[in-house]
Design a protein around this motif. Sequence first.
Motif, PDB file in Angstrom:
ATOM      1  N   VAL A 158       0.859  -1.182   0.000  1.00  0.00           N
ATOM      2  CA  VAL A 158       0.000   0.000   0.000  1.00  0.00           C
ATOM      3  C   VAL A 158       0.895   1.233   0.000  1.00  0.00           C
ATOM      4  N   ILE A 159       0.780   2.034  -1.065  1.00  0.00           N
ATOM      5  CA  ILE A 159       1.501   3.308  -1.169  1.00  0.00           C
ATOM      6  C   ILE A 159       0.473   4.407  -0.960  1.00  0.00           C
ATOM      7  N   ASP A 160       0.504   5.044   0.190  1.00  0.00           N
ATOM      8  CA  ASP A 160      -0.525   6.010   0.579  1.00  0.00           C
ATOM      9  C   ASP A 160       0.077   7.416   0.555  1.00  0.00           C
ATOM     10  N   LEU A 161      -0.293   8.182  -0.497  1.00  0.00           N
ATOM     11  CA  LEU A 161       0.236   9.540  -0.647  1.00  0.00           C
ATOM     12  C   LEU A 161      -0.858  10.590  -0.501  1.00  0.00           C
ATOM     13  N   ASP A 162      -1.928  10.241   0.191  1.00  0.00           N
ATOM     14  CA  ASP A 162      -2.874  11.235   0.676  1.00  0.00           C
ATOM     15  C   ASP A 162      -2.130  12.141   1.663  1.00  0.00           C
ATOM     16  N   VAL A 163      -2.593  13.364   1.851  1.00  0.00           N
ATOM     17  CA  VAL A 163      -1.900  14.275   2.770  1.00  0.00           C
ATOM     18  C   VAL A 163      -2.055  13.845   4.230  1.00  0.00           C
ATOM     19  N   HIS A 164      -3.043  12.986   4.502  1.00  0.00           N
ATOM     20  CA  HIS A 164      -3.298  12.510   5.853  1.00  0.00           C
ATOM     21  C   HIS A 164      -2.763  11.083   6.021  1.00  0.00           C
ATOM     22  N   GLN A 165      -2.264  10.787   7.209  1.00  0.00           N
ATOM     23  CA  GLN A 165      -1.706   9.458   7.449  1.00  0.00           C
ATOM     24  C   GLN A 165      -2.788   8.382   7.402  1.00  0.00           C
ATOM     25  N   GLY A 166      -2.445   7.229   6.819  1.00  0.00           N
ATOM     26  CA  GLY A 166      -3.396   6.135   6.678  1.00  0.00           C
ATOM     27  C   GLY A 166      -3.507   5.315   7.945  1.00  0.00           C
ATOM     28  N   ASN A 167      -4.070   5.906   8.994  1.00  0.00           N
ATOM     29  CA  ASN A 167      -4.065   5.263  10.308  1.00  0.00           C
ATOM     30  C   ASN A 167      -4.929   4.008  10.358  1.00  0.00           C
ATOM     31  N   GLY A 168      -6.091   4.037   9.691  1.00  0.00           N
ATOM     32  CA  GLY A 168      -6.940   2.854   9.708  1.00  0.00           C
ATOM     33  C   GLY A 168      -6.301   1.676   9.003  1.00  0.00           C
ATOM     34  N   THR A 169      -5.697   1.943   7.854  1.00  0.00           N
ATOM     35  CA  THR A 169      -5.017   0.873   7.111  1.00  0.00           C
ATOM     36  C   THR A 169      -3.865   0.307   7.922  1.00  0.00           C
ATOM     37  N   ALA A 170      -3.088   1.191   8.544  1.00  0.00           N
ATOM     38  CA  ALA A 170      -1.959   0.740   9.361  1.00  0.00           C
ATOM     39  C   ALA A 170      -2.433  -0.141  10.507  1.00  0.00           C
ATOM     40  N   ALA A 171      -3.546   0.244  11.139  1.00  0.00           N
ATOM     41  CA  ALA A 171      -4.053  -0.536  12.271  1.00  0.00           C
ATOM     42  C   ALA A 171      -4.569  -1.902  11.820  1.00  0.00           C
ATOM     43  N   ILE A 172      -5.276  -1.951  10.705  1.00  0.00           N
ATOM     44  CA  ILE A 172      -5.830  -3.219  10.223  1.00  0.00           C
ATOM     45  C   ILE A 172      -4.719  -4.209   9.888  1.00  0.00           C
TER      46      ILE A 172
END
Length: 317
Positions: A158-172
Amino acid sequence: MLAFHSDAHSLALPPGHRFPQSKYRLLREQIERAPGAIRLRAAAPASEGELALAHSPDYVDKVLQGHLSAAEQREIGFPWSPSMAARSRHSVGASIEAARAALAEGVAANLAGGTHHAHADKGSGYCVFNDVAVAARLMQTEWHRAHGSAVPGLRVLVIDLDVHQGNGTAAIFRDDPTVFTFSMHGAKNFPFRKEPSDLDVELPDGCRDAEYLAALQAGLARVWAACGSVGLAFYLAGADPHEGDRLGRLKLSTAGLLARDELVLQALAERRIPVALTMAGGYGHDLASTVAVQVNTLAAASRAWQRWADGDGTMAA
């Protein structure tokens, strides 16, 4: 290139709500006006069983049956309605279909998606279900069904370049060695309590093109060194690092965001890693500027798809 849309279902938002739901229709209509390079298809909804691959059955039931509490709706940022539940299921379905198409054709896209703040048991930050998490888990399941134990399982990036951190993805995907999560985001942006990804790169307020692209190149080098063989990538190509975004704190130009997209797509093409794109966030003061950024992203993806079909991993000049 196949691109899947899910904007037929609207949200019942109060006047003045900050979520730009018209963006998805405007993006689809812009793509429709330039037919040929991108094949548009309406997405089917994700099933309850598919949603439960990444979410607790209790949470899925709350969303689909309208049992979310007032506090849970506030954390998501949307009031519940039947169309909210339908929209969320179709958005996940678009990422599922984009992932399948990417595995078959190299590159595909969801014109929405990237709902990376949704956790297994709750939604947050305009994210109801985590489309990438559901699609990743389903693709791994289907890969195992097709190949059995005769070949290694499907490793996902998963390459997440949204300006906000991908906290839900990281937790899952915490402690899941089959999925590598990389998030590059504004250090001071939402969420204020971040979940650790496999690799997080935090950027200062006001970060501009040159600094951003240098950090991305360095980050991707760390990804390739750490994550090993990858069978499928999801790229969250948020438009919200743009200098005109209302909710971002970075200052990338439209040209800088296109350079970002081309850098990511080139790196994946060189390694022949199929990629499913999602558009993720984008909240421009001028919504047309957000749509223009995402049209550029889809055009870059379409060019990458054509090169994949031609068997050429290089970028055209």
